[in-house]
Scaffold this motif. Structure first.
Motif, PDB file in Angstrom:
ATOM      1  N   LEU A 120       0.601  10.060   8.806  1.00  0.00           N
ATOM      2  CA  LEU A 120       1.285   9.942   7.613  1.00  0.00           C
ATOM      3  C   LEU A 120       0.747   8.463   6.982  1.00  0.00           C
ATOM      4  N   GLY A 121       0.844   7.557   7.725  1.00  0.00           N
ATOM      5  CA  GLY A 121       0.554   6.231   7.293  1.00  0.00           C
ATOM      6  C   GLY A 121      -0.881   5.974   6.910  1.00  0.00           C
ATOM      7  N   ILE A 122      -1.733   6.606   7.311  1.00  0.00           N
ATOM      8  CA  ILE A 122      -3.348   6.655   6.860  1.00  0.00           C
ATOM      9  C   ILE A 122      -3.414   7.316   5.541  1.00  0.00           C
ATOM     10  N   TYR A 123      -2.462   8.449   5.386  1.00  0.00           N
ATOM     11  CA  TYR A 123      -2.593   9.384   4.232  1.00  0.00           C
ATOM     12  C   TYR A 123      -1.976   8.546   3.225  1.00  0.00           C
ATOM     13  N   PHE A 124      -0.946   7.894   3.250  1.00  0.00           N
ATOM     14  CA  PHE A 124      -0.381   7.174   2.159  1.00  0.00           C
ATOM     15  C   PHE A 124      -1.106   5.712   1.960  1.00  0.00           C
ATOM     16  N   ALA A 125      -2.003   5.341   2.892  1.00  0.00           N
ATOM     17  CA  ALA A 125      -2.892   4.216   2.626  1.00  0.00           C
ATOM     18  C   ALA A 125      -4.032   4.575   1.659  1.00  0.00           C
ATOM     19  N   ARG A 126      -4.516   5.962   2.096  1.00  0.00           N
ATOM     20  CA  ARG A 126      -5.515   6.621   1.308  1.00  0.00           C
ATOM     21  C   ARG A 126      -5.294   6.802  -0.127  1.00  0.00           C
ATOM     22  N   LEU A 127      -3.934   7.160  -0.263  1.00  0.00           N
ATOM     23  CA  LEU A 127      -3.436   7.507  -1.807  1.00  0.00           C
ATOM     24  C   LEU A 127      -3.331   6.176  -2.553  1.00  0.00           C
ATOM     25  N   LYS A 128      -2.761   4.974  -1.857  1.00  0.00           N
ATOM     26  CA  LYS A 128      -2.455   3.980  -2.342  1.00  0.00           C
ATOM     27  C   LYS A 128      -3.859   3.052  -2.803  1.00  0.00           C
ATOM     28  N   ARG A 129      -4.764   3.681  -1.955  1.00  0.00           N
ATOM     29  CA  ARG A 129      -6.081   2.975  -2.612  1.00  0.00           C
ATOM     30  C   ARG A 129      -6.683   3.822  -3.697  1.00  0.00           C
ATOM     31  N   LEU A 130      -6.702   5.020  -3.815  1.00  0.00           N
ATOM     32  CA  LEU A 130      -7.022   5.869  -4.855  1.00  0.00           C
ATOM     33  C   LEU A 130      -6.111   5.440  -6.003  1.00  0.00           C
ATOM     34  N   ALA A 131      -4.980   5.475  -5.933  1.00  0.00           N
ATOM     35  CA  ALA A 131      -4.229   4.906  -7.033  1.00  0.00           C
ATOM     36  C   ALA A 131      -4.602   3.674  -7.618  1.00  0.00           C
ATOM     37  N   ILE A 132      -4.915   2.523  -6.863  1.00  0.00           N
ATOM     38  CA  ILE A 132      -5.574   1.254  -7.052  1.00  0.00           C
ATOM     39  C   ILE A 132      -6.800   1.530  -8.065  1.00  0.00           C
ATOM     40  N   LEU A 133      -7.781   2.370  -7.466  1.00  0.00           N
ATOM     41  CA  LEU A 133      -9.034   2.464  -8.116  1.00  0.00           C
ATOM     42  C   LEU A 133      -8.882   3.280  -9.462  1.00  0.00           C
TER      43      LEU A 133
END
Length: 144
Positions: free
Chosen positions: A13-26
């Motif tokens: 779950l932590g990896i998934y949310f980190a990926r979503l956070k990076r995508l949101a920033i991009l």
């Protein structure tokens, strides 16, 4: 929902949310550059028009266009801001009119067959058609 529960049990779950956070920033960065692109295109158009017809005329045209867009958006918000009950009533009227029209078309051959067999029905058919048309116009034409 099941996807997130599966990620919790797998410990990802932590990896998934980190990926979503990076995508949101991009996506935010892309949106900022898209707005800048639009601003530069509008500026370039203004400079081009200013060189063609003069800076004062270009400014007046640009302000007139902005006013027209604002008035258009204001009218759009008035139209869209109808109450949900009113939208539901309009939808219901359209549905009733559609069902009435469909049932009239489906029963049309039966009505004509009955009119051929009985002469009294030949007189009654136009009356029924006029009443049906009046009901249909009442449902369609009620514009309040």
């Amino acid at each position: 929902m099941w996807f997130i529960l599966a990620k919790i049990f797998q410990g990802e779950l932590g990896i998934y949310f980190a990926r979503l956070k990076r995508l949101a920033i991009l996506y935010v960065i892309m949106a900022i550059f898209g707005i800048l692109l639009l601003a530069f295109l509008i500026t370039a158009l203004f400079v081009y028009v200013a060189t063609q017809i003069g800076p004062l005329n270009a400014a007046l045209i640009a302000s007139g266009l902005c006013l027209a867009v604002m008035v258009g958006l204001w009218i759009t918000t008035i139209v869209v801001r109808r109450r949900p009950e009113k939208r539901a009533q309009d939808r219901m009227k359209r549905d009733i009119a559609s069902v009435a029209g469909t049932s009239a078309l489906v029963n049309l051959p039966k009505i004509f067959a009955m009119a051929r067999k009985r002469k009294a029905a030949a007189f009654l058919t136009p009356v029924v058609a006029l009443v049906g048309f009046g009901i249909w116009r009442m449902l369609q034409g009620d514009g309040d």
